[in-house]
Design a protein around this motif. Structure first.
Motif, PDB file in Angstrom:
ATOM      1  N   ASP A  73      -1.075  36.710   0.635  1.00 43.41           N
ATOM      2  CA  ASP A  73      -0.902  35.298   0.983  1.00 43.41           C
ATOM      3  C   ASP A  73      -0.564  35.095   2.457  1.00 43.41           C
ATOM      4  OD1 ASP A  73      -0.958  32.612   0.353  1.00 43.41           O
ATOM      5  OD2 ASP A  73       1.189  32.517  -0.032  1.00 43.41           O
ATOM      6  N   GLY A 124      -3.088  30.605   3.339  1.00 44.23           N
ATOM      7  CA  GLY A 124      -3.345  29.974   2.054  1.00 44.23           C
ATOM      8  C   GLY A 124      -4.581  29.103   2.044  1.00 44.23           C
ATOM      9  N   GLN A 158      -2.850  27.817  -4.468  1.00 46.89           N
ATOM     10  CA  GLN A 158      -2.203  28.807  -3.603  1.00 46.89           C
ATOM     11  C   GLN A 158      -1.964  30.137  -4.323  1.00 46.89           C
ATOM     12  OE1 GLN A 158       0.408  26.314  -0.458  1.00 46.89           O
ATOM     13  NE2 GLN A 158       1.344  26.317  -2.475  1.00 46.89           N
ATOM     14  N   ARG A 202       3.674  22.315  -0.675  1.00 47.96           N
ATOM     15  CA  ARG A 202       3.881  22.698   0.719  1.00 47.96           C
ATOM     16  C   ARG A 202       5.072  21.916   1.242  1.00 47.96           C
ATOM     17  NH1 ARG A 202       0.496  26.106   3.192  1.00 47.96           N
ATOM     18  NH2 ARG A 202      -1.318  26.651   1.963  1.00 47.96           N
ATOM     19  N   PRO A 248       4.080  27.238   2.425  1.00 50.00           N
ATOM     20  CA  PRO A 248       3.696  27.179   1.013  1.00 50.00           C
ATOM     21  C   PRO A 248       4.847  27.591   0.118  1.00 50.00           C
ATOM     22  CG  PRO A 248       2.793  29.146   2.028  1.00 50.00           C
ATOM     23  CD  PRO A 248       3.428  28.354   3.138  1.00 50.00           C
TER      24      PRO A 248
END
Length: 410
Positions: A65, A68, A107, A130, A141
């Motif tokens: 991640d 994102g 995400q 977010r 995120p």
């Protein structure tokens, strides 16, 4: 097609395999001499390598991640939150709304297994959001776990305790949900009566990826500590029914996320009064991923000393916080530093420990520890702490600007 979606992973892998097969098929035809044949061989090699590297990059990014969205990848990151108010019956009836926390795409949440499935009043809910920092301008995120009681009418005026769960670096929030199983563990402990209803916010330790900001306010750079101690609490308190007193707030993390949790509690006891750290470091140092965290000049050494937790406990006033640290006698490099840290703890600070006979720096070890750490954290935080004002009648949502996302409100 999202940057972290399985569809993109499949497309890039198929493209890489296709280019590899095509190279093998055309290679005999390119074995001749001449500039065109040489260019053909060069082109097939470059194309195949690029597709393989792209597939690897997409899979690594989806796992850790780093980015994102496509916007983050190309540097189009919003610096200010959208001004929008939105409510639906279930979300807006018993809480407030805030433009600092916005609904986001999956995400990676769609890849996580074992999440609550069913009515929120029975199993709770995990949201993908977010969080915008008003002071720092960071947009981070996050996943937010809301327990079943959050949606039950008898609790509609209660504020809930908060655990800020922080991943390691370079890992992301998906690791907290999928590999460490933070929301699944909390739900299981709540059902068995071993964990009080708690809101859990899952975030990564960096606010300026790919740089590792280590929860430090970098002179002239990212203000990670400010985000975690001012922006994040402000956004959560404005959006969710969470406690406003520090006794309702704790931080938990693994690896560098555990280091952040300890730093936040010891340096900011007026924000976080409890911290649980799995395989943490006890001081912050510069490396290739962090760059210069403490600046230069006469104050740089002092700043670095103040992020050495053993030094702090020996030379500065000890805060009234509770900490839990976890390590292993065999397999963990932090075992010795963990013992030194525990030895330095003194009143009014209290400590607890999880020391395994063996265990390496990986999720297999941390999953053994997360249940006990979560249960311990639940005993440190106050609930119910206070109550909200009587709920106002439900109002129609204000019109949203074109292309904007609905804002989460509770």
């Amino acid at each position: 097609m999202g940057l972290t979606s399985r569809a993109l992973e499949c497309v890039t892998v198929v493209a890489a395999l296709g280019c590899l097969g095509l190279t093998m098929w055309v290679w005999p035809r390119l074995a001749r001499r001449g500039p065109m044949a040489v260019l053909g061989r060069f082109g097939t090699i470059v194309t195949t390598q690029l597709t393989i590297l792209t597939a690897c990059a997409v899979m690594v990014n989806a796992h850790f991640d780093f980015y994102g969205t496509w916007g983050e990848l190309i540097g189009r990151v919003p610096t200010a939150p959208v001004q929008l108010a939105q409510a639906d019956g279930e979300r807006g009836m018993y809480g407030t709304r805030s433009h600092l926390v916005e609904a986001a795409g999956p995400q990676g949440l769609d890849r996580v297994t074992g999440l609550p499935a069913g009515p929120p009043t029975r199993v709770g809910r995990v949201e993908s959001v977010r969080i915008s920092g008003r002071r720092t301008g960071a947009v981070v995120p996050a996943f937010v776990y809301l327990p079943p009681q959050y949606f039950q009418h008898q609790y509609h005026r209660q504020r809930f305790p908060v655990i800020v769960a922080i991943s390691g670096y370079p890992g992301g929030i998906v690791n907290l949900a999928q590999h460490l199983q933070v929301p699944q563990t909390a739900a299981r402990l709540e059902r068995s009566g071993k964990f009080q209803p708690t809101v859990i916010v899952m975030v990564r330790p960096t606010i300026a990826p790919p740089r590792d900001t280590e929860c430090v306010d970098v002179p002239g750079g990212p203000k990670a500590e400010t985000f975690f101690t001012k922006d994040l609490p402000m956004a959560l308190k404005a959006t969710y029914r969470v406690g406003h007193d520090p006794s309702a707030w704790g931080a938990l993390g693994y690896s560098s996320g555990g280091s952040c949790a300890l730093q936040l509690a010891l340096r900011n006891p007026g924000v976080y009064t409890a911290a649980a750290a799995l395989s943490a470091d006890y001081k912050v140092t510069d490396d290739l991923t962090t760059g210069s965290l403490f600046g230069s000049g006469a104050q740089a050494r002092r700043r670095q000393e103040e992020h050495d937790l053993v030094w702090r406990l020996r030379h500065l006033p000890v805060p009234r916080v509770s900490v839990l640290v976890a390590s292993s006698r065999h397999g963990e490099q932090d075992y010795g530093p963990t013992l030194r840290f525990l030895k330095a703890v003194k009143p009014p600070m209290t400590s607890a420990r999880i020391i395994l006979d063996s265990g390496s720096h990986n999720f297999t070890t941390w999953r053994r520890e997360i249940g006990a750490a979560t249960e311990w954290m639940g005993r440190q935080l106050t609930f119910p702490q206070d109550t909200t004002a009587a709920p106002k009648p439900h109002r129609t949502a204000q019109a949203a600007s074109p292309g904007s996302r609905p804002v989460l409100g509770h």
